[in-house]
Design an enzyme around this catalytic site. Structure first.
Site, PDB file in Angstrom:
ATOM      1  CB  SER A 106      -0.876   0.006   1.249  1.00 46.27           C
ATOM      2  OG  SER A 106      -1.512   1.260   1.408  1.00 46.27           O
ATOM      3  CE1 TYR A 129      -6.476   4.847  -2.525  1.00 50.32           C
ATOM      4  CE2 TYR A 129      -4.565   4.838  -1.081  1.00 50.32           C
ATOM      5  CZ  TYR A 129      -5.831   4.383  -1.393  1.00 50.32           C
ATOM      6  OH  TYR A 129      -6.454   3.481  -0.581  1.00 50.32           O
ATOM      7  CB  THR A 155      -6.462   2.637  -5.719  1.00 46.89           C
ATOM      8  OG1 THR A 155      -5.718   1.521  -5.237  1.00 46.89           O
ATOM      9  CG2 THR A 155      -7.834   2.626  -5.078  1.00 46.89           C
ATOM     10  CE  LYS A 218      -6.825  -2.895  -4.525  1.00 49.23           C
ATOM     11  NZ  LYS A 218      -7.761  -2.036  -3.786  1.00 49.23           N
ATOM     12  CG  HIS A 242     -11.095   0.777  -1.435  1.00 43.92           C
ATOM     13  ND1 HIS A 242     -10.302   1.477  -2.308  1.00 43.92           N
ATOM     14  CD2 HIS A 242     -10.536   0.936  -0.210  1.00 43.92           C
ATOM     15  CE1 HIS A 242      -9.312   2.040  -1.622  1.00 43.92           C
ATOM     16  NE2 HIS A 242      -9.432   1.719  -0.353  1.00 43.92           N
TER      17      HIS A 242
END
Length: 358
Positions: A106, A129, A155, A218, A242
């Site tokens: 992440s 992100y 994402t 994603k 998510h």
């Protein structure tokens, strides 16, 4: 007492972790309907096992973006793992590597890309992100590249953060002794305001100009977005809601999977995350066209319960269950897992008559 399935780790994690931390990992958005549905939907898909097949030798190995892995079960990005265990992402990285599979780090990790790379060899992807400050994104991508990460998981379902009521009640904050290591030295302002609510197709195009790494998109759950991902040059799609933490009342990912697979038309691989807790779940996802699955919460719960050994055990149990599901369904390799090995409540009436009413 011996742990015999992945779900048992959640109760142990709940006992061991502070309420604020457990709730952060465990909860979903608003009514949490999708959170339950991500699991429940798997139970409405039943098997049509084939027999009279020699299943002495079973090969679960596969390749993802050209990288050979031992099984189609990979680790999804989960934030702030040092809240679960002091070794956090280090332990997860070692466990994934030992299992011969892929870890996705992440961008909100409590260990940096360099620290995770320092744990030793392994195939790792970096979740990203998009932020308003493109310079921040470029720095993150470059660092991940230099640290030997092999792909970016972009994402796309967080133009804003979902409303997770447990976090509001608990006034969730990252514990003061931890930091989001990938952002040290970068001025982001307030994290939850830094997400770029204007993420669009040009971001995907722009990302391809600053990195040669393949980009997985994603957060896709519709055919329309699957076609856009293909059109804009994604290397793959991860069907994801998510972890049911964004928009409540979206379908379970396993229910959205087939629509996305059909829209991708075999041009790029489609993966799935959300609600995967059993080897049978993995089989069902592959029968519906997924090239592999990612697991998230089982990783943080087992990490909280038993550190690296816990994550290793989860991966081992999932592997053994999946191998058993393959054997009992008459499949010796992933390519033998076909759509007709399962039936669903949306299949043609003549097959559903064989099924008990669900």
């Amino acid at each position: 007492m011996e742990i015999t399935n992945v779900n048992e780790y959640e109760a142990i994690a709940k006992q061991k972790l502070p309420k604020m931390v457990y709730d952060y990992y465990a909860s979903g958005a608003e009514d949490q309907w999708t959170l339950a549905e991500n699991r429940n939907a798997f139970s409405r898909i039943l098997f049509r096992p084939r027999i009279l097949i020699d299943v002495t030798n079973i090969d679960m190995s596969t390749t993802v973006l050209g990288f050979k892995i031992s099984m189609p079960i990979m680790l999804a990005p989960t934030a702030m793992q040092k809240m679960a265990h002091p070794e956090g992402e280090y332990a997860t990285a070692r466990a994934a590597s030992a299992a011969g599979t892929i870890m996705t780090l992440s961008s909100w990790a409590t260990s940096s890309v360099e620290e995770v790379a320092s744990t030793g060899p392994g195939i790792r992807f970096f979740q990203l992100y998009v932020y308003k400050d493109r310079n921040v994104v470029a720095q993150l991508v470059k660092r991940a590249e230099r640290a030997g990460f092999k792909a970016i998981a972009l994402t796309v379902d967080t133009p804003r953060l979902g409303r997770r009521e447990a976090d509001i009640k608990n006034r969730f904050v990252l514990p003061p002794y931890l930091t989001l290591k990938n952002f040290e030295g970068l001025d982001l302002g307030k994290m939850d305001q830094a997400n770029d609510s204007g993420l669009a197709s040009y971001d995907l195009k722009w990302l391809q100009t600053i990195t040669s790494l393949p980009i997985l998109v994603k957060g896709v759950i519709t055919a329309e977005d699957a076609r856009l991902a293909v059109q804009y040059g994604a290397a793959g799609i991860i069907v994801s809601n998510h972890g049911a933490r964004q928009l409540d009342y979206v379908p379970a990912t396993i229910m959205a999977l087939e629509e996305v697979v059909k829209a991708a038309q075999g041009r790029i691989p489609v993966f799935l995350d959300g609600g995967v807790r059993r080897g049978t779940d993995v089989f069902k996802a592959l029968a519906l066209g997924a090239a592999g699955v990612f697991i998230g919460r089982p990783v943080v719960f087992s990490l909280a319960a038993d550190g690296e050994a816990g994550v290793r055990k989860v991966l081992q149990m999932m592997r053994e269950e999946f191998e058993l599901a393959m054997a009992l369904s008459g499949c010796r390799s992933l390519s033998e897992i076909q759509r007709n090995h399962i039936f669903t409540d949306w299949d043609a009436p003549h097959t559903s008559r064989l099924a008990p009413r669900l």
